[in-house]
Design a protein around this motif. Sequence first.
Motif, short mmCIF file in Angstrom:
data_model
loop_
_atom_site.label_atom_id
_atom_site.label_comp_id
_atom_site.label_asym_id
_atom_site.label_seq_id
_atom_site.Cartn_x
_atom_site.Cartn_y
_atom_site.Cartn_z
N TYR A 1 -19.82 -30.51 3.09
CA TYR A 1 -19.92 -31.83 3.73
C TYR A 1 -21.31 -32.00 4.36
O TYR A 1 -22.01 -32.98 4.13
CB TYR A 1 -18.84 -31.92 4.81
CG TYR A 1 -18.81 -33.22 5.60
CD1 TYR A 1 -19.46 -33.34 6.83
CD2 TYR A 1 -18.13 -34.33 5.10
CE1 TYR A 1 -19.44 -34.52 7.54
CE2 TYR A 1 -18.09 -35.52 5.82
CZ TYR A 1 -18.75 -35.60 7.05
OH TYR A 1 -18.72 -36.77 7.75
N HIS A 2 -21.75 -30.98 5.08
CA HIS A 2 -23.03 -31.02 5.80
C HIS A 2 -24.19 -31.15 4.81
O HIS A 2 -25.05 -32.03 4.94
CB HIS A 2 -23.16 -29.74 6.63
CG HIS A 2 -24.40 -29.66 7.46
ND1 HIS A 2 -24.43 -29.94 8.81
CD2 HIS A 2 -25.68 -29.33 7.13
CE1 HIS A 2 -25.66 -29.78 9.27
NE2 HIS A 2 -26.43 -29.41 8.28
N VAL A 3 -24.20 -30.28 3.81
CA VAL A 3 -25.35 -30.24 2.88
C VAL A 3 -25.37 -31.49 2.01
O VAL A 3 -26.43 -32.12 1.82
CB VAL A 3 -25.30 -28.96 2.01
CG1 VAL A 3 -26.39 -29.00 0.95
CG2 VAL A 3 -25.45 -27.72 2.88
N SER A 4 -24.21 -31.92 1.52
CA SER A 4 -24.23 -33.09 0.61
C SER A 4 -24.49 -34.38 1.39
O SER A 4 -25.05 -35.33 0.82
CB SER A 4 -22.95 -33.20 -0.21
OG SER A 4 -21.84 -33.08 0.61
N SER A 5 -24.19 -34.40 2.71
CA SER A 5 -24.52 -35.64 3.43
C SER A 5 -26.01 -35.67 3.76
O SER A 5 -26.65 -36.71 3.72
CB SER A 5 -23.68 -35.80 4.69
OG SER A 5 -23.75 -34.65 5.48
N LYS A 6 -26.60 -34.49 3.98
CA LYS A 6 -28.05 -34.49 4.27
C LYS A 6 -28.88 -34.55 2.99
O LYS A 6 -30.00 -35.05 2.97
CB LYS A 6 -28.41 -33.23 5.05
CG LYS A 6 -27.86 -33.23 6.48
CD LYS A 6 -28.64 -32.33 7.39
CE LYS A 6 -30.03 -32.90 7.67
NZ LYS A 6 -30.67 -32.30 8.85
N GLU B 1 -10.21 -31.07 3.95
CA GLU B 1 -11.62 -31.52 3.88
C GLU B 1 -12.05 -31.98 5.26
O GLU B 1 -11.23 -32.16 6.16
CB GLU B 1 -11.76 -32.65 2.86
CG GLU B 1 -10.80 -33.79 3.10
CD GLU B 1 -10.72 -34.74 1.90
OE1 GLU B 1 -11.43 -34.50 0.89
OE2 GLU B 1 -9.94 -35.70 1.99
N VAL B 2 -13.36 -32.15 5.40
CA VAL B 2 -13.90 -32.65 6.67
C VAL B 2 -13.85 -34.17 6.62
O VAL B 2 -14.32 -34.78 5.66
CB VAL B 2 -15.36 -32.18 6.85
CG1 VAL B 2 -15.94 -32.74 8.15
CG2 VAL B 2 -15.43 -30.65 6.87
N LYS B 3 -13.26 -34.78 7.64
CA LYS B 3 -13.17 -36.25 7.69
C LYS B 3 -14.38 -36.79 8.46
O LYS B 3 -15.10 -36.03 9.11
CB LYS B 3 -11.88 -36.64 8.40
CG LYS B 3 -10.61 -36.20 7.63
CD LYS B 3 -10.51 -36.95 6.34
CE LYS B 3 -9.16 -36.84 5.68
NZ LYS B 3 -9.18 -37.47 4.33
N GLU B 4 -14.55 -38.10 8.39
CA GLU B 4 -15.67 -38.75 9.08
C GLU B 4 -15.63 -38.46 10.58
O GLU B 4 -16.63 -38.19 11.23
CB GLU B 4 -15.59 -40.27 8.87
CG GLU B 4 -16.11 -40.72 7.51
CD GLU B 4 -17.61 -40.46 7.35
OE1 GLU B 4 -17.97 -39.75 6.38
OE2 GLU B 4 -18.38 -40.90 8.20
N LEU C 1 -29.45 -23.07 7.72
CA LEU C 1 -29.22 -22.13 8.84
C LEU C 1 -28.31 -22.77 9.88
O LEU C 1 -27.43 -22.12 10.45
CB LEU C 1 -30.56 -21.73 9.46
CG LEU C 1 -31.36 -20.72 8.63
CD1 LEU C 1 -32.82 -20.73 9.04
CD2 LEU C 1 -30.79 -19.32 8.75
N THR C 2 -28.50 -24.09 10.10
CA THR C 2 -27.66 -24.80 11.09
C THR C 2 -26.20 -24.77 10.65
O THR C 2 -25.31 -24.42 11.44
CB THR C 2 -28.15 -26.26 11.22
OG1 THR C 2 -29.49 -26.25 11.70
CG2 THR C 2 -27.26 -27.05 12.17
N VAL C 3 -25.95 -25.06 9.38
CA VAL C 3 -24.54 -25.12 8.92
C VAL C 3 -23.96 -23.71 8.78
O VAL C 3 -22.77 -23.49 9.01
CB VAL C 3 -24.39 -25.94 7.62
CG1 VAL C 3 -24.82 -25.18 6.38
CG2 VAL C 3 -22.95 -26.44 7.48
N ALA C 4 -24.81 -22.74 8.51
CA ALA C 4 -24.31 -21.35 8.43
C ALA C 4 -23.92 -20.87 9.83
O ALA C 4 -22.91 -20.18 10.00
CB ALA C 4 -25.38 -20.43 7.83
#
Length: 350
Positions: free
Chosen positions: A63-68, A94-97, A9-12
Amino acid sequence: IDDFLGSLLTVAAKAGRIAKACREDEHLLSLLVQEKKESEKNPRFLHDFKTLADVLVQEVIKYHVSSKFPELKGHIYGEETNEFSNGESSIIVEVKETEIETTALLNQVLDDEQAANALAKVIHNDEDFEEVANNLSISQLPEELGIWIDPIDSTSEYIQGRTGEDSGLVRTGLPCVTVLIGVFDRLTGAPLVGVVNQPFAEKDDGWTSKYFYGVNLQDLNVTHPPSFLPSNEKLVAVSSSEDADIKEILSDNGYTPVEIAGAGYKLLKIITGEVCAYVLSKPTTFLWDTCACNAILEAQGGGIINYSTLEPVRYRAGQGVKECCNDGGIIAYRNDEIINHLIQILNLVK
Ligand code: 2IP
Ligand code: CA
Ligand code: CA
């Protein structure tokens, strides 16, 4: 507790903020639109577009889901490829660090430092989602999960940017835009968790967004909005491309077919109870269009079947319109009574 549902929900919600940020600035929007390659096009449209917002939103969610949840790396699928060309060369978005690196990458696409800065800020700004009642730990889900993302459904409405009618059942316009995140069991193909963000739900001075979710497990069944909401028994959502004879059968049998934009949005109208079903005889929806709402509908006691085989739609890994098409068409429904009647009147019994 690793709140899996809260993370989605946060990333959505962040995805919705990115979609809004990209639309707010007309200059930025003009930079973002690119016609899809022949191989990527949905046959539904003569010109099918993707925007940088589509690609960005999909990359931010990945990025968000695979890092969490590192165990999901490699099992997060999306409609879009993350290649974006700004004319002469193509760039992998892509999303960078760090925000600085993301700004630099976006500037390569946008060739506009200020716009790149604004977008990178939204991408790296982590606002936590308000408390979600039902904490859902990923450990409550089967081991082998996959995720289907449609970063922006109703891209054509997103690009046109109409505000939509101001009352009743919105049928076109920005309110039809949805961010769709669906989680499925890689072994059974069953849709398990669906999260939808509607960034342009209501227009007051700005746009306020709405969110919806569903968890469809043996031992946990929750939906937002609640499942007991009554369902309109007469309205059936159809695509503006649907055959006249199918619309006629619906009208002749006590239903009112309503042409509504957006595959995700039509499914959402069933979830909110504003329509009772969505009938589509054409091969113009894909696994990414239907996974999220399919999980919510099954949690509500409804579902989605293939219009031709009458089998429940099941999900798998895939890439591109050829592999991922719901190619027999679909019928989405709120409860068994509705689907049984629709199968009968559409004379689909094999
Ligand atoms: C589209 C979008 C269109 C829909 C099409 C989807 O997804 O939802 O509205 O066509 O099936 O694939 P229709 O409006 O006829 O239902 P996207 O916008 O993500 O390409
Ligand atoms: Ca879509
Ligand atoms: Ca899309």
